[in-house]
Enzyme design. Structure first.
Site, PDB file in Angstrom:
ATOM      1  N   GLY A  87       0.736  -1.191   0.080  1.00  0.00           N
ATOM      2  CA  GLY A  87      -0.092   0.104   0.043  1.00  0.00           C
ATOM      3  C   GLY A  87       0.764   1.142  -0.156  1.00  0.00           C
ATOM      4  O   GLY A  87       2.014   1.200   0.206  1.00  0.00           O
ATOM      5  N   CYS A 114       5.359  -6.432   1.733  1.00  0.00           N
ATOM      6  CA  CYS A 114       5.474  -4.992   1.738  1.00  0.00           C
ATOM      7  C   CYS A 114       5.010  -4.114   2.794  1.00  0.00           C
ATOM      8  O   CYS A 114       5.203  -4.214   3.914  1.00  0.00           O
ATOM      9  CB  CYS A 114       5.344  -4.255   0.178  1.00  0.00           C
ATOM     10  SG  CYS A 114       6.038  -2.602  -0.017  1.00  0.00           S
ATOM     11  N   TYR A 115       3.942  -3.185   2.457  1.00  0.00           N
ATOM     12  CA  TYR A 115       3.372  -2.647   3.547  1.00  0.00           C
ATOM     13  C   TYR A 115       2.814  -3.524   4.634  1.00  0.00           C
ATOM     14  O   TYR A 115       2.781  -3.262   5.754  1.00  0.00           O
ATOM     15  CB  TYR A 115       1.942  -1.656   2.965  1.00  0.00           C
ATOM     16  CG  TYR A 115       1.387  -0.911   3.841  1.00  0.00           C
ATOM     17  CD1 TYR A 115       1.916   0.564   4.511  1.00  0.00           C
ATOM     18  CD2 TYR A 115       0.074  -1.291   4.441  1.00  0.00           C
ATOM     19  CE1 TYR A 115       1.508   1.351   5.282  1.00  0.00           C
ATOM     20  CE2 TYR A 115      -0.311  -0.424   5.624  1.00  0.00           C
ATOM     21  CZ  TYR A 115       0.162   0.718   5.806  1.00  0.00           C
ATOM     22  OH  TYR A 115      -0.574   1.567   6.826  1.00  0.00           O
ATOM     23  N   HIS A 202       7.664  -7.902  -3.144  1.00  0.00           N
ATOM     24  CA  HIS A 202       6.461  -8.308  -3.935  1.00  0.00           C
ATOM     25  C   HIS A 202       6.464  -9.829  -4.806  1.00  0.00           C
ATOM     26  O   HIS A 202       6.940  -9.862  -5.979  1.00  0.00           O
ATOM     27  CB  HIS A 202       6.107  -7.418  -4.853  1.00  0.00           C
ATOM     28  CG  HIS A 202       5.810  -6.193  -4.243  1.00  0.00           C
ATOM     29  ND1 HIS A 202       4.505  -5.785  -3.762  1.00  0.00           N
ATOM     30  CD2 HIS A 202       6.281  -4.948  -3.907  1.00  0.00           C
ATOM     31  CE1 HIS A 202       4.226  -4.746  -3.055  1.00  0.00           C
ATOM     32  NE2 HIS A 202       5.564  -3.966  -3.411  1.00  0.00           N
ATOM     33  N   GLU A 204       4.370 -11.409  -5.693  1.00  0.00           N
ATOM     34  CA  GLU A 204       3.301 -11.710  -6.657  1.00  0.00           C
ATOM     35  C   GLU A 204       3.673 -11.069  -7.886  1.00  0.00           C
ATOM     36  O   GLU A 204       3.022 -11.375  -8.879  1.00  0.00           O
ATOM     37  CB  GLU A 204       2.125 -10.985  -6.180  1.00  0.00           C
ATOM     38  CG  GLU A 204       2.106  -9.378  -5.926  1.00  0.00           C
ATOM     39  CD  GLU A 204       2.614  -9.004  -4.811  1.00  0.00           C
ATOM     40  OE1 GLU A 204       3.626  -9.575  -4.193  1.00  0.00           O
ATOM     41  OE2 GLU A 204       2.410  -7.598  -4.424  1.00  0.00           O
ATOM     42  N   ASP A 260     -17.223 -13.303 -21.901  1.00  0.00           N
ATOM     43  CA  ASP A 260     -18.059 -13.367 -20.568  1.00  0.00           C
ATOM     44  C   ASP A 260     -19.280 -14.013 -20.749  1.00  0.00           C
ATOM     45  O   ASP A 260     -19.752 -14.852 -20.058  1.00  0.00           O
ATOM     46  CB  ASP A 260     -17.746 -12.168 -19.579  1.00  0.00           C
ATOM     47  CG  ASP A 260     -16.316 -11.665 -19.465  1.00  0.00           C
ATOM     48  OD1 ASP A 260     -15.440 -12.509 -19.551  1.00  0.00           O
ATOM     49  OD2 ASP A 260     -16.260 -10.583 -19.106  1.00  0.00           O
ATOM     50  N   LYS A 403     -10.173 -13.464 -15.524  1.00  0.00           N
ATOM     51  CA  LYS A 403     -10.382 -13.480 -16.846  1.00  0.00           C
ATOM     52  C   LYS A 403      -9.836 -14.754 -17.355  1.00  0.00           C
ATOM     53  O   LYS A 403     -10.688 -15.521 -18.041  1.00  0.00           O
ATOM     54  CB  LYS A 403      -9.681 -12.339 -17.702  1.00  0.00           C
ATOM     55  CG  LYS A 403     -10.274 -12.340 -19.307  1.00  0.00           C
ATOM     56  CD  LYS A 403     -11.783 -11.719 -19.357  1.00  0.00           C
ATOM     57  CE  LYS A 403     -12.198 -11.398 -20.808  1.00  0.00           C
ATOM     58  NZ  LYS A 403     -13.437 -10.618 -20.847  1.00  0.00           N
TER      59      LYS A 403
END
Ligand code: XMP
Length: 547
Positions: A87, A114-115, A202, A204, A260, A403
């Site tokens: 963040g 992180c944050y 990070h 991710e 979708d 997605k």
């Protein structure tokens, strides 16, 4: 950018309105999936959705919630693990997002990123300070505790993505440092006994080379998740759930032919067959043969059991669009006309208890429901349900999927790959690829030119490498010569962009011979065209579409 009236997302009206009204609560489908849930608490970081995606890549179901989520709600969800995101704030500032110490005492494993890592240290009695220099970008991290559960199988020195000014200058009591970098004494720390893990970088982000391994280690080794959330199970569960919810009721779905709504149609059809009616409005602004392709898949000759209504509204649209040149006005007409047609068809059908929509998880998060970093995607909202409609409930079978997961579900349901992996096509269709007035003649030109362009891009093997590409029609006519004749015809613009997020884009570098071939084929084969331009503009300052 204005309000886009989206037909691709016609199944997605004003989220904020109905989300506030609580519809979605009735539809909470999580019961079946929840047995192994990891939650992401969002502190406003830009990678919140990525964190959830990585967890799901480990076949563990994961949802994003705001850091403001009440502790009781978290307890009730009974997650196997909690991940705190990054963040933009400093956790020691009084008004910064925070969470009470109780979160770390639930006995549920917590991973702070992180944050999130700083906050964990701060709340539990460590110290976080501003560093002299910002650590940003790819950084070599040295793992100090090789037998840490989160670093199992990770190299001793590993490249990670750092982005922080603040750093943990003192770890909290009970913690030990498990990794460091040249500039950062605490790149990772843990209190293994309490199952608390702090990571300054990070994992991710794909720049963190072994990041996926670390997240997998956390969810499997620490949270002890089995990782059995798979697409076939999702499809099976969702079908069972739709059956239960719908009973003998009837369901209406606006089918656009996009990924979708098509996957939603596939799921609903498998669940309730002819209780589902799909309304497909052919507004005459689709790509060449697209209307027939949609009909071939979902119509009476297709593979799905459902009621398919194709409304051939081409003339109706061209009449409405006659003389209209302003781009937003065109969009508005296209969107409003869709609502009118949809209303008319719904009335003909009579009582329909359920309205189905192809809402997907990023829509939910971006409309401010899931996480913290809410960006309201007004351009994907149509502006509310048709007001005459009296549906009991909305059904959103894809509401929990990203997605790429929707695509996997589509393949699982047997939808053709061409449809499942098709590139984005805007709701207002060719209406945003024709400059100036839209006429049947101009639509024919752009459809034919686009079909040739796409064919040649595929022939050159470039179709999987370019983000989005299409032909558009400029409103420019100019003098040319063909054979012995003077012509006064249109110029076609070819567009091709590479983009990660569709917010920014670069023109793709298409080999000259491919462009040249497209040029000569379009000029020879498409009546009414005598010039071809390749659009080099990036976004910004351009947009991807050409309107
Ligand atoms: P722009 O032109 O704004 O497009 O750079 C960004 C992406 O959004 C798509 N797009 C739309 N998608 N309804 C949609 O569902 C719309 O009205 C719409 N307008 C643009 C565009 O194709 C690109 O992928």
């Amino acid at each position: 950018m204005g309000i886009f009236v989206a037909l691709v997302k016609t199944e997605t009206p004003n989220y904020n309105e109905y989300i506030k009204s609580g519809y979605h609560a009735v539809l909470n489908r999580r019961t079946i999936l929840k047995n192994e849930l990891v939650i992401v608490l969002d502190f406003g970081g830009q990678y919140n959705q990525l964190v959830a995606r990585r967890v799901r890549e480990c076949n563990v179901y994961c949802e994003i919630y705001s850091y403001k989520t009440d502790i009781e709600k978290i307890k009730a969800m009974n997650p196997k693990g909690i991940i705190l995101t990054g963040g933009p704030n400093s956790c020691y500032e009084p008004d910064s997002p925070t969470y009470s110490e109780e979160l770390f005492k639930l006995g549920i494993p917590v991973l702070g990123l992180c944050y999130g890592a700083q906050l964990m240290s701060h709340v539990l009695g460590g110290k976080v300070e501003r560093a002299d220099v910002r650590e940003y970008g790819k950084t070599e991290v040295l793992i100090d505790k090789k037998d840490s559960k989160v670093f199992e199988g990770v190299s001793e020195t590993t490249t990670c993505w750092m982005s922080h000014f603040d750093y943990i200058s003192k770890i909290a009591p009970g913690f030990e440092i498990t990794a460091h970098t040249a500039d950062c004494p605490v790149a990772a720390a843990e209190n293994a006994a309490e199952k608390l893990y702090a990571i300054q970088f990070h994992p991710e982000v794909l720049h963190t080379v072994e990041g996926t391994k670390m997240i997998n280690n956390f969810v499997k080794n620490v949270c002890e998740c089995a990782g059995d959330w798979k697409m076939d199970a999702f499809v099976e569960n969702t079908i069972a759930e739709i059956r239960e919810k719908v009973g003998n009721g009837r369901v209406l779905l606006a089918l656009s032919g996009g990924v979708d709504s098509s996957v939603a149609a596939g799921l609903l059809s498998k669940a309730i067959g002819k209780q589902l009616t799909c309304v497909f409005v052919d507004h005459g602004l689709l790509r060449k043969n697209e209307g027939d392709e949609v009909e071939a898949i979902f119509g009476p000759e297709g593979q799905f059991d459902l009621n398919f209504i194709r409304v051939n509204a081409q003339e109706r649209y061209y009449n409405k669009l006659a003389g209209v040149t302003e781009p937003e006005a065109k969009r508005k007409i296209i969107g409003e006309e869709f609502i009118r047609i949809f209303e008319e068809e719904a009335k003909k059908i009579g009582t329909v208890e359920f309205l189905a929509q192809g809402t997907i998880y990023p829509d939910v998060v971006e409309s401010g429901l899931g996480g913290e970093s809410a960006v309201i995607k007004s351009h994907h909202n149509v502006g509310g349900l048709p007001d005459f409609v009296d549906f009991k409930e909305i059904i959103e079978p894809l509401r929990d999927l990203f997605k790429d997961e929707v695509r996997k579900a589509g393949l699982e349901l047997g939808l053709p790959e061409r449809l499942v992996f098709r590139q984005p096509f805007p709701g207002p269709g060719l209406g945003v690829r024709i400059i100036g007035e839209v006429t049947a003649e101009k639509v024919r030109i752009v459809q034919d030119a686009d079909a040739i362009y796409r064919e040649e891009i595929e022939n050159a093997g470039l179709d999987k490498t370019i983000g989005q590409y299409f032909a558009a029609l400029t409103n420019m006519r100019s003098v040319g010569v063909m054979g012995d004749e003077r012509t006064y015809d249109y110029a076609v613009a070819l567009r091709a962009v590479n983009t990660v997020d569709f917010m920014t884009a670069e023109a793709a570098e298409i080999p000259y011979e491919v462009l040249n071939k497209v040029m000569s084929r379009v000029i020879n084969e498409v009546r009414g065209v005598n010039r071809i331009f390749y659009d080099l503009t990036s976004k910004p300052p351009g947009t991807i579409e050409f309107e």
